[in-house]
Design a protein around this motif. Structure first.
Motif, PDB file in Angstrom:
ATOM      1  N   LEU A 119     -10.210   9.040 -30.147  1.00  0.00           N
ATOM      2  CA  LEU A 119      -9.302  10.013 -30.794  1.00  0.00           C
ATOM      3  C   LEU A 119      -9.471  11.488 -30.707  1.00  0.00           C
ATOM      4  N   GLY A 120      -8.715  12.415 -30.130  1.00  0.00           N
ATOM      5  CA  GLY A 120      -8.878  13.630 -30.313  1.00  0.00           C
ATOM      6  C   GLY A 120      -7.885  14.225 -30.935  1.00  0.00           C
ATOM      7  N   ARG A 121      -7.941  15.355 -31.661  1.00  0.00           N
ATOM      8  CA  ARG A 121      -6.936  16.119 -32.427  1.00  0.00           C
ATOM      9  C   ARG A 121      -6.882  17.546 -32.172  1.00  0.00           C
ATOM     10  N   LEU A 122      -5.483  17.920 -32.125  1.00  0.00           N
ATOM     11  CA  LEU A 122      -5.178  19.444 -31.565  1.00  0.00           C
ATOM     12  C   LEU A 122      -4.897  20.298 -32.953  1.00  0.00           C
ATOM     13  N   ALA A 123      -4.811  21.468 -32.666  1.00  0.00           N
ATOM     14  CA  ALA A 123      -4.843  22.652 -33.975  1.00  0.00           C
ATOM     15  C   ALA A 123      -3.350  22.181 -34.452  1.00  0.00           C
ATOM     16  N   ASN A 124      -2.313  21.954 -33.575  1.00  0.00           N
ATOM     17  CA  ASN A 124      -0.994  21.766 -34.181  1.00  0.00           C
ATOM     18  C   ASN A 124      -0.877  20.442 -35.011  1.00  0.00           C
ATOM     19  N   VAL A 161     -17.215   9.116 -23.487  1.00  0.00           N
ATOM     20  CA  VAL A 161     -16.280  10.087 -23.793  1.00  0.00           C
ATOM     21  C   VAL A 161     -16.195  10.341 -25.271  1.00  0.00           C
ATOM     22  N   TRP A 162     -16.122  11.618 -25.443  1.00  0.00           N
ATOM     23  CA  TRP A 162     -16.257  12.454 -26.726  1.00  0.00           C
ATOM     24  C   TRP A 162     -15.222  13.509 -27.027  1.00  0.00           C
ATOM     25  N   CYS A 163     -14.856  13.739 -28.407  1.00  0.00           N
ATOM     26  CA  CYS A 163     -14.043  14.781 -28.673  1.00  0.00           C
ATOM     27  C   CYS A 163     -14.641  15.673 -29.563  1.00  0.00           C
ATOM     28  N   GLN A 222      -9.549  19.953 -30.156  1.00  0.00           N
ATOM     29  CA  GLN A 222     -10.847  19.150 -29.853  1.00  0.00           C
ATOM     30  C   GLN A 222     -10.805  18.954 -28.283  1.00  0.00           C
ATOM     31  N   GLU A 223     -11.802  19.422 -27.644  1.00  0.00           N
ATOM     32  CA  GLU A 223     -11.839  19.327 -26.290  1.00  0.00           C
ATOM     33  C   GLU A 223     -12.285  17.711 -25.974  1.00  0.00           C
ATOM     34  N   LEU A 224     -12.119  17.504 -24.803  1.00  0.00           N
ATOM     35  CA  LEU A 224     -12.461  16.109 -24.213  1.00  0.00           C
ATOM     36  C   LEU A 224     -13.575  16.278 -23.402  1.00  0.00           C
TER      37      LEU A 224
END
Length: 414
Positions: free
Chosen positions: A270-275, A319-321, A330-332
């Motif tokens: 699971l990745g997270r974005l700044a927004n 895979v890592w975030c 978070q980059e993939l």
């Protein structure tokens, strides 16, 4: 010990029609390559970043077919945790203070025989005895054929972590159609009061999915306890345990059901974005050739929206975030295990790729950066801040290349 250094290439490439851009390539950090061990074993099955000796610095731990070793930060001297103490092959490892003595221990999966769905698959506790350079004790916990991935997470909401165990295949199943037959028993082990002598209580979170290649415990819904994200033959699922101990299963993504012979999804994070928005990253199908991102459904419920952001990889296998550039997104990070068989594919690999989310674009768009091309046949990778400068590094272990490498993040903290 000899170290080799190089600057990693970070070039954004346009690959229409997939949503990849080059807009942020100039802002993306450079990486310096350091090889910790050119031949740690025949296969480096897993890597992790843990403070093994309790000095406040994250060390690098590597798992090979017959050993578990660690490299001490900052000299990166190689030390042995165990060697020849388990049935080949060791395949997965996760660190945790199991007995509550304030010292790091490890859970280890061994006896890896991927096609043997009736035997093998041992689970053990590597118990710290004395200082970090003293011999470690191997204590059996349980067993399950094709035991493949383990994670620590608090899915019971007790404030203490449980050990999550995922075999690759269901008992008695056979290929090539691994989606038939008995499902995979995703298990949850609770650490008992006296883990060195008491049996570890175990419950089954789910037994309906097939070919569960990886899983991630994470508080997905903000309720204070972890849920389980799982990648399987049938797609992407969320497993949730209620306060009464009942498990439920929700399908979030379809996986690649058109591919043959393998189907579904493989790695998952699971990745997270700044927004504040999130995405689920996978490799598809199992051991597949596509980098896939799922974004939350516009209606707020139902299946997440699937995007193929890059293909064809040759055997994506990690895979890592992580927020590598400090912009809040978070980059993939993707590991490629084998060299591409497609003559038009650039980079051919194997290696490490990073996909950087572009802010404000819809659908979610990424710039691709080549961290490693050819130097590591990535079996596993993790990202962590090894030098305490506020920027995460990338650590990768190789199968065909047999090695362990750190990719040092050269950006400065903003």
């Amino acid at each position: 010990m000899t170290f080799r250094f190089a600057l990693a290439l970070t070039v954004g490439l346009i690959l229409p029609p997939w949503p990849i851009s080059t807009a942020s390539a100039a802002e993306f950090p450079l990486f310096r390559t350091q090889e910790l061990d050119p031949h740690v074993g025949n296969v480096c099955y897993a890597v992790s970043a843990n403070d093994v000796n309790g000095d406040g610095k994250l060390d690098v731990v590597a798992v090979t077919e017959d050993a578990v070793v660690w490299f001490a930060n900052p000299t990166w001297e190689k030390r042995v945790i165990i060697q020849g103490a388990t049935e080949k092959d060791n395949v997965c490892l996760q660190g945790h203070d199991i007995d509550g003595d304030g010292k790091l221990d490890f859970a280890l999966g061994a006896a890896w025989r991927p096609s043997d769905t009736k035997g093998g698959g041992t689970l053990q506790w590597l118990r710290r005895q004395g200082e970090s350079n003293a011999p470690w004790q191997v204590i059996p916990i349980g067993s399950e054929p094709t035991l493949h991935r383990i994670r620590w997470g608090d899915v019971q909401g007790t404030g203490k972590k449980q050990l999550l165990v995922a075999p690759l295949q269901g008992r008695g199943t056979k290929g090539p159609n691994w989606g038939e037959g008995q499902g995979v028993r995703i298990q949850v082990y609770t650490v008992p009061a006296h883990p060195e002598k008491d049996p570890w209580p175990m419950e089954v979170a789910d037994s309906s999915l097939h070919t569960v290649h990886n899983l991630q415990p994470i508080d997905f819904d903000g309720d204070g306890r972890d849920e389980i994200l799982a990648a399987s033959w049938e797609g992407v699922f969320l497993l949730d345990r209620d306060q009464g101990g009942k498990w439920s299963k929700t399908k979030l993504g379809t996986g690649n059901q058109e591919a043959s012979p393998n189907k579904g999804a493989s790695e998952i994070k699971l990745g997270r974005l700044a927004n504040g928005k999130r995405y689920i990253a996978t490799i598809e199908p199992w051991h597949g050739f596509q980098v896939v991102v799922y974004t939350e459904p516009k209606a707020g419920k139902g299946l997440w929206e699937r995007q193929v952001i890059d293909e064809p990889l040759q055997w994506g296998h990690a895979v890592w975030c992580s927020d590598l550039d400090g912009d809040g997104d978070q980059e993939l990070i993707i590991g490629q295990r084998d060299r591409s068989k497609d003559p038009k594919r650039a980079p051919a690999g194997p290696g490490v790729l990073v996909y950087d989310p572009e802010p404000g674009l819809n659908p979610l768009t990424f710039s691709r950066h080549v961290i490693e091309n050819g130097g590591v046949g990535t079996e596993d990778l993790v990202s962590a801040d090894l030098d305490d400068d506020g920027r995460d590094e990338i650590i990768a272990g190789g199968r065909s290349t047999h090695n362990v490498r750190i990719y040092w993040n050269l950006s400065t903290k903003k």
